[in-house]
Design a protein around this motif. Structure first.
Motif, PDB file in Angstrom:
ATOM      1  N   LEU A  46     -65.752  49.230  -1.462  1.00 28.28           N
ATOM      2  CA  LEU A  46     -66.433  49.038  -0.184  1.00 28.28           C
ATOM      3  C   LEU A  46     -65.492  48.215   0.692  1.00 28.28           C
ATOM      4  O   LEU A  46     -65.231  47.053   0.386  1.00 28.28           O
ATOM      5  N   PRO A  47     -64.956  48.795   1.765  1.00 27.58           N
ATOM      6  CA  PRO A  47     -63.880  48.143   2.517  1.00 27.58           C
ATOM      7  C   PRO A  47     -64.399  47.138   3.544  1.00 27.58           C
ATOM      8  O   PRO A  47     -65.606  47.004   3.777  1.00 27.58           O
ATOM      9  N   GLY A  48     -63.445  46.477   4.188  1.00 30.91           N
ATOM     10  CA  GLY A  48     -63.764  45.510   5.217  1.00 30.91           C
ATOM     11  C   GLY A  48     -64.045  46.157   6.557  1.00 30.91           C
ATOM     12  O   GLY A  48     -63.814  47.340   6.767  1.00 30.91           O
ATOM     13  N   GLY A  49     -64.542  45.347   7.471  1.00 31.32           N
ATOM     14  CA  GLY A  49     -64.852  45.819   8.811  1.00 31.32           C
ATOM     15  C   GLY A  49     -66.100  45.146   9.348  1.00 31.32           C
ATOM     16  O   GLY A  49     -66.432  44.014   8.984  1.00 31.32           O
ATOM     17  N   PHE A  50     -66.810  45.862  10.194  1.00 30.77           N
ATOM     18  CA  PHE A  50     -68.020  45.329  10.829  1.00 30.77           C
ATOM     19  C   PHE A  50     -69.096  46.407  10.765  1.00 30.77           C
ATOM     20  O   PHE A  50     -69.514  46.958  11.786  1.00 30.77           O
ATOM     21  N   SER A  51     -69.534  46.740   9.556  1.00 34.87           N
ATOM     22  CA  SER A  51     -70.483  47.832   9.385  1.00 34.87           C
ATOM     23  C   SER A  51     -71.729  47.602  10.240  1.00 34.87           C
ATOM     24  O   SER A  51     -72.302  46.518  10.253  1.00 34.87           O
ATOM     25  N   TYR A  52     -72.094  48.653  10.986  1.00 35.70           N
ATOM     26  CA  TYR A  52     -73.239  48.594  11.902  1.00 35.70           C
ATOM     27  C   TYR A  52     -73.131  47.411  12.858  1.00 35.70           C
ATOM     28  O   TYR A  52     -74.133  46.825  13.275  1.00 35.70           O
ATOM     29  N   GLY A  53     -71.898  47.045  13.218  1.00 35.12           N
ATOM     30  CA  GLY A  53     -71.679  45.985  14.180  1.00 35.12           C
ATOM     31  C   GLY A  53     -72.083  44.602  13.708  1.00 35.12           C
ATOM     32  O   GLY A  53     -72.173  43.668  14.505  1.00 35.12           O
ATOM     33  N   ASP A  54     -72.298  44.446  12.391  1.00 31.66           N
ATOM     34  CA  ASP A  54     -72.759  43.170  11.836  1.00 31.66           C
ATOM     35  C   ASP A  54     -74.106  42.742  12.429  1.00 31.66           C
ATOM     36  O   ASP A  54     -74.442  41.548  12.444  1.00 31.66           O
ATOM     37  N   TYR A  55     -74.873  43.701  12.952  1.00 35.88           N
ATOM     38  CA  TYR A  55     -76.190  43.362  13.483  1.00 35.88           C
ATOM     39  C   TYR A  55     -77.113  42.901  12.365  1.00 35.88           C
ATOM     40  O   TYR A  55     -76.966  43.297  11.214  1.00 35.88           O
ATOM     41  N   LEU A  56     -78.066  42.082  12.707  1.00 35.73           N
ATOM     42  CA  LEU A  56     -79.021  41.462  11.799  1.00 35.73           C
ATOM     43  C   LEU A  56     -78.308  40.419  10.960  1.00 35.73           C
ATOM     44  O   LEU A  56     -78.381  39.230  11.227  1.00 35.73           O
ATOM     45  N   ARG A  57     -77.606  40.859   9.923  1.00 34.55           N
ATOM     46  CA  ARG A  57     -76.682  40.034   9.140  1.00 34.55           C
ATOM     47  C   ARG A  57     -75.575  40.950   8.652  1.00 34.55           C
ATOM     48  O   ARG A  57     -75.778  42.153   8.513  1.00 34.55           O
ATOM     49  N   CYS A  58     -74.416  40.366   8.380  1.00 39.64           N
ATOM     50  CA  CYS A  58     -73.309  41.189   7.884  1.00 39.64           C
ATOM     51  C   CYS A  58     -73.723  41.905   6.603  1.00 39.64           C
ATOM     52  O   CYS A  58     -74.110  41.267   5.620  1.00 39.64           O
ATOM     53  N   GLY A  59     -73.654  43.221   6.603  1.00 40.57           N
ATOM     54  CA  GLY A  59     -73.967  44.010   5.412  1.00 40.57           C
ATOM     55  C   GLY A  59     -75.427  44.316   5.213  1.00 40.57           C
ATOM     56  O   GLY A  59     -75.780  45.112   4.340  1.00 40.57           O
ATOM     57  N   ALA A  60     -76.317  43.710   6.016  1.00 40.58           N
ATOM     58  CA  ALA A  60     -77.749  43.858   5.779  1.00 40.58           C
ATOM     59  C   ALA A  60     -78.255  45.266   6.067  1.00 40.58           C
ATOM     60  O   ALA A  60     -79.183  45.746   5.413  1.00 40.58           O
ATOM     61  N   ILE A  61     -77.664  45.952   7.052  1.00 39.50           N
ATOM     62  CA  ILE A  61     -78.083  47.321   7.357  1.00 39.50           C
ATOM     63  C   ILE A  61     -77.391  48.305   6.416  1.00 39.50           C
ATOM     64  O   ILE A  61     -78.020  49.237   5.901  1.00 39.50           O
ATOM     65  N   SER A  62     -76.109  48.084   6.161  1.00 41.28           N
ATOM     66  CA  SER A  62     -75.367  48.984   5.255  1.00 41.28           C
ATOM     67  C   SER A  62     -75.993  49.033   3.874  1.00 41.28           C
ATOM     68  O   SER A  62     -75.907  50.064   3.195  1.00 41.28           O
ATOM     69  N   ARG A  63     -76.614  47.937   3.480  1.00 39.17           N
ATOM     70  CA  ARG A  63     -77.244  47.904   2.164  1.00 39.17           C
ATOM     71  C   ARG A  63     -78.239  49.052   1.988  1.00 39.17           C
ATOM     72  O   ARG A  63     -78.496  49.525   0.879  1.00 39.17           O
ATOM     73  N   PHE A  64     -78.810  49.559   3.105  1.00 38.70           N
ATOM     74  CA  PHE A  64     -79.812  50.623   3.042  1.00 38.70           C
ATOM     75  C   PHE A  64     -79.230  52.006   3.318  1.00 38.70           C
ATOM     76  O   PHE A  64     -79.978  52.974   3.426  1.00 38.70           O
TER      77      PHE A  64
END
Length: 222
Positions: A46-64
């Motif tokens: 799982l690479p670095g970056g700003f998944s989903y713009g880091d909205y809510l919390r970093c990684g919190a949206i990508s988790r789903f």
């Protein structure tokens, strides 16, 4: 080995991770956050970056993301998973790793070459290093402070789950200078610095990061 690198909306180090996988002697397989299967890979990054713009919390949206259901299941079967920076945040949000990553204590984004000590070389991602090896790789984050309650920190220390520790000045306020951790089984590793940016002499901090990609041995975890 076939190593899948997942791209989320906002990932920006996925191509770098694919290149590092290839330089490490493996076949890189591009996976998308919306995938419902892992295409027969033997390990996942799982690479670095700003998944989903880091909205809510970093990684919190990508988790789903759909692919994370497959990653969580595969990790439970023992497949090696490496989360780098934003990937580390996603692993914590997915509860594959303990603790959380919060905003740097100095409230500034940091980008620099960072010295680390490898504390645990018994994971699939760190076996190429000697225990206690001191390496230099790239660090770049704004929310890289690792935190957990005291009981969790004591458990991580006592059970050898601290994978890497910052040397010199702590760059982000991570408790106990923790730069990376592993799960109890040892197959899931999260690392805040970026080993994929230190795999070639021509660029970056040298090749100290290459061991994270050459450590994997030829075996199937699917």
């Amino acid at each position: 080995m076939k190593i899948g690198v997942v791209t989320f909306p906002g990932s920006l180090d996925d191509v770098d991770a694919q290149r590092a996988v290839t330089i490490g002697g493996h076949q890189a397989v591009a996976l998308w956050h919306g995938d419902h299967d892992l295409r027969g890979v033997d390990a996942i990054v799982l690479p670095g970056g700003f998944s989903y713009g880091d909205y809510l919390r970093c990684g919190a949206i990508s988790r789903f993301s759909p692919v994370m259901a497959e990653v969580i299941a595969a990790a439970g079967r023992g497949m090696p998973v490496l989360g780098i920076c934003n990937g580390f945040q996603i692993l914590c949000e997915s509860h594959l790793l303990p603790g959380a990553l919060i905003r740097n204590d100095h409230r500034k984004f940091v980008c620099r070459d960072q010295r680390l000590r490898v504390e645990n070389n018994r994971t699939p991602w760190t076996s190429a290093y000697a225990e206690g090896a001191e390496i230099t790789i790239v660090l770049k984050n704004g929310e890289g402070g690792f935190v957990a309650d005291e009981a969790t920190l004591d458990r991580l220390e006592g059970e050898g789950q601290v994978v890497a520790r910052y040397l010199g000045d702590n760059p982000n306020g991570s408790l106990r200078d923790i730069a990376g951790v592993t799960n109890a089984a040892g197959n899931v590793v999260g690392l805040m610095p970026h080993p994929e940016h230190a795999v070639e002499e021509l660029t970056g901090a040298g090749t100290n990061g290459l061991g994270f990609f050459t450590s994997l041995v030829e075996q199937s975890f699917a």
